[in-house]
Motif scaffolding. Structure first.
Motif, mmCIF file in Angstrom:
data_model
loop_
_atom_site.group_PDB
_atom_site.id
_atom_site.type_symbol
_atom_site.label_atom_id
_atom_site.label_comp_id
_atom_site.label_asym_id
_atom_site.label_seq_id
_atom_site.Cartn_x
_atom_site.Cartn_y
_atom_site.Cartn_z
ATOM 1 N N VAL A 108 3.398 14.303 33.503
ATOM 2 C CA VAL A 108 3.249 13.456 32.193
ATOM 3 C C VAL A 108 5.548 12.663 32.207
ATOM 4 C CG1 VAL A 108 2.975 12.181 29.988
ATOM 5 C CG2 VAL A 108 0.855 13.171 31.440
ATOM 6 N N LYS B 245 6.964 9.681 32.622
ATOM 7 C CA LYS B 245 7.557 9.112 31.364
ATOM 8 C C LYS B 245 9.187 9.054 31.260
ATOM 9 C CE LYS B 245 7.944 9.321 25.935
ATOM 10 N NZ LYS B 245 7.286 9.475 25.035
ATOM 11 N N THR C 5 12.195 1.789 20.544
ATOM 12 C CA THR C 5 11.521 1.740 22.268
ATOM 13 C C THR C 5 12.999 2.281 23.054
ATOM 14 O OG1 THR C 5 12.655 -0.826 22.772
ATOM 15 C CG2 THR C 5 10.445 -0.282 22.057
ATOM 16 N N GLU D 1 13.465 5.070 23.666
ATOM 17 C CA GLU D 1 13.719 6.851 23.310
ATOM 18 C C GLU D 1 12.404 7.554 23.922
ATOM 19 O OE1 GLU D 1 16.770 7.475 21.253
ATOM 20 O OE2 GLU D 1 16.603 5.379 21.284
ATOM 21 N N THR E 235 11.317 10.353 22.389
ATOM 22 C CA THR E 235 10.097 10.527 21.518
ATOM 23 C C THR E 235 8.976 9.191 21.429
ATOM 24 O OG1 THR E 235 11.961 10.110 19.584
ATOM 25 C CG2 THR E 235 12.379 12.367 20.749
ATOM 26 N N ALA E 236 9.848 8.105 21.770
ATOM 27 C CA ALA E 236 8.448 7.228 21.572
ATOM 28 C C ALA E 236 7.183 7.371 22.351
ATOM 29 C CB ALA E 236 9.016 5.980 22.089
ATOM 30 N N HIS E 237 6.604 6.828 21.974
ATOM 31 C CA HIS E 237 4.500 6.863 22.468
ATOM 32 C C HIS E 237 4.377 5.666 22.882
ATOM 33 C CE1 HIS E 237 3.693 10.778 20.499
ATOM 34 N NE2 HIS E 237 4.103 10.239 19.490
ATOM 35 N N TYR E 238 4.422 6.477 24.559
ATOM 36 C CA TYR E 238 3.766 5.028 26.217
ATOM 37 C C TYR E 238 2.694 5.146 26.371
ATOM 38 C CZ TYR E 238 8.961 3.541 25.654
ATOM 39 O OH TYR E 238 9.822 3.192 24.867
ATOM 40 N N PRO E 239 1.825 4.560 26.662
ATOM 41 C CA PRO E 239 0.330 4.449 27.267
ATOM 42 C C PRO E 239 0.733 5.568 28.696
ATOM 43 C CG PRO E 239 0.524 2.447 26.297
ATOM 44 C CD PRO E 239 1.702 2.554 26.355
ATOM 45 N N VAL E 240 0.218 6.504 28.705
ATOM 46 C CA VAL E 240 -0.306 6.887 29.916
ATOM 47 C C VAL E 240 -1.107 6.834 31.229
ATOM 48 C CG1 VAL E 240 -1.325 9.048 30.804
ATOM 49 C CG2 VAL E 240 -0.149 9.389 28.794
ATOM 50 N N TYR F 223 9.172 5.534 33.550
ATOM 51 C CA TYR F 223 8.592 4.682 32.517
ATOM 52 C C TYR F 223 9.927 4.152 31.934
ATOM 53 C CZ TYR F 223 5.781 1.737 30.066
ATOM 54 O OH TYR F 223 5.734 0.680 29.067
#
Length: 324
Positions: free
Chosen positions: A193, A197, A215, A217, A219-224, A200
């Motif tokens: 993962v 990332k 956006t 970063e 540490t930002a959360h993105y859909p896997v 991505y």
């Protein structure tokens, strides 16, 4: 003036099965008797964005879209088996025939523009017009621009590039793709993962001239799932040189010389070279190039979105005025 046309609900969606085990999600919206237009999403692997329909006047267009092999709602998700440019081109014609469409407008951005150009070159009689954005020609120099250590993106974003190539000795386009291809197959989920990332984020950071707060970063959360399909499929296609000959599109542009087209490109596009769009249009008598100032690659930038809406409006008028 509103930036985009109002969104419209799909009046028909479904799955189109292929002979080699894929089930492709597609949908239609807009006017059932309108001008057929096929929306081709980018990536490879990006899937359909929530607002893609809003670039079209739903009173004039029959809007058709599908999610390409391995991404979005198409199944099997993330598969690389029988996932090549040739297969995608076959899928486009399979969908056209399934829907009983003789001719349509092709609308595509980035990798979607690549597929639109290749499809038109193969089947020019099926295309009434084209609207393209952020053209990617699939040449070695286009791969270098996006991934190479001497490419435009690496020169403009050196600190992000160092993060992207971390752990890669003697980075080149091929070694970077091979590194990530291996990383995406690791058994350790955390390592896999993290690699998805990094790929991505490299594209995310290049996509717009100014990123919204938060956006880009790590540490930002993105859909896997989105990271998975975009990273795996982009790497798969780039490591295989997009499954086309190096200069194939430009060498065959004469086949679509009379098809009307608008090509839109952000001046500061760090993912796809502006030179590619300029070279393409200089060899395409029926095409016009619109360079959008203060914009990069993404349709989320207002200048790009406005230009696309104008282009689809003008294309509809042209087709209506020239219909027999």
């Amino acid at each position: 003036m509103k930036r985009l046309y109002p969104d419209t609900s799909s009046y028909m969606n479904g799955y189109l099965d292929t002979e080699d085990g894929y089930s492709l999600y597609y949908e239609q919206s807009g006017a059932p008797d309108g001008i057929p237009v096929l929306y081709l999403h980018g990536g490879p692997g990006a899937g359909l964005s929530p607002n893609y329909k809003s670039f079209f006047d739903a009173n004039r267009y029959r809007i058709i879209a599908f999610e390409q092999r391995g991404c979005g709602r198409s199944q099997p998700f993330g598969s690389l088996t029988n996932n090549t440019t040739a297969h995608s081109l076959e899928d486009i014609q399979r969908l056209r025939q399934h829907l009983g469409i003789e001719q349509w407008v092709l609308f595509g951005g980035s990798w979607g523009a690549t597929l639109a150009l290749l499809s038109a070159i193969q089947h020019p009689h099926t295309v009434r017009g084209m609207v393209l954005r952020g053209v990617f020609l699939g040449r070695q120099e286009d791969r270098e621009w996006f991934l190479g250590p001497n490419g435009g993106a690496a020169h403009m974003f050196p600190e992000y590039y160092r993060q992207f190539i971390q752990g890669i000795d003697s980075p080149s386009v091929d070694s970077i793709c091979q590194h990530y291809h291996n990383a995406f197959r690791q058994k350790c989920e955390l390592s896999r993962v993290a690699a998805l990332k990094r790929w991505y984020l490299w594209e995310e950071r290049l996509s717009r001239l100014v990123l919204p707060p938060g956006t880009g970063e790590f540490t930002a959360h993105y859909p896997v799932p989105l990271m998975t399909s975009l990273a795996k499929l982009e790497c798969h296609y780039l490591i295989n040189r997009c499954f086309i000959e190096n200069n194939y599109i430009l060498d065959n542009i004469h086949r679509i010389a009379t098809i009307p087209a608008t090509v839109i490109h952000g001046r500061y596009d760090m993912i796809c070279k502006l030179e590619g769009a300029d070279t393409l249009v200089r060899g395409w008598p029926a095409a016009q190039l619109q360079i959008v100032a203060d914009c990069g690659h993404s349709t989320s930038e207002p200048g790009i979105a406005h230009a696309l809406c104008r282009a689809t409006r003008d294309m509809a008028r042209f087709i209506e005025e020239n219909s027999t």
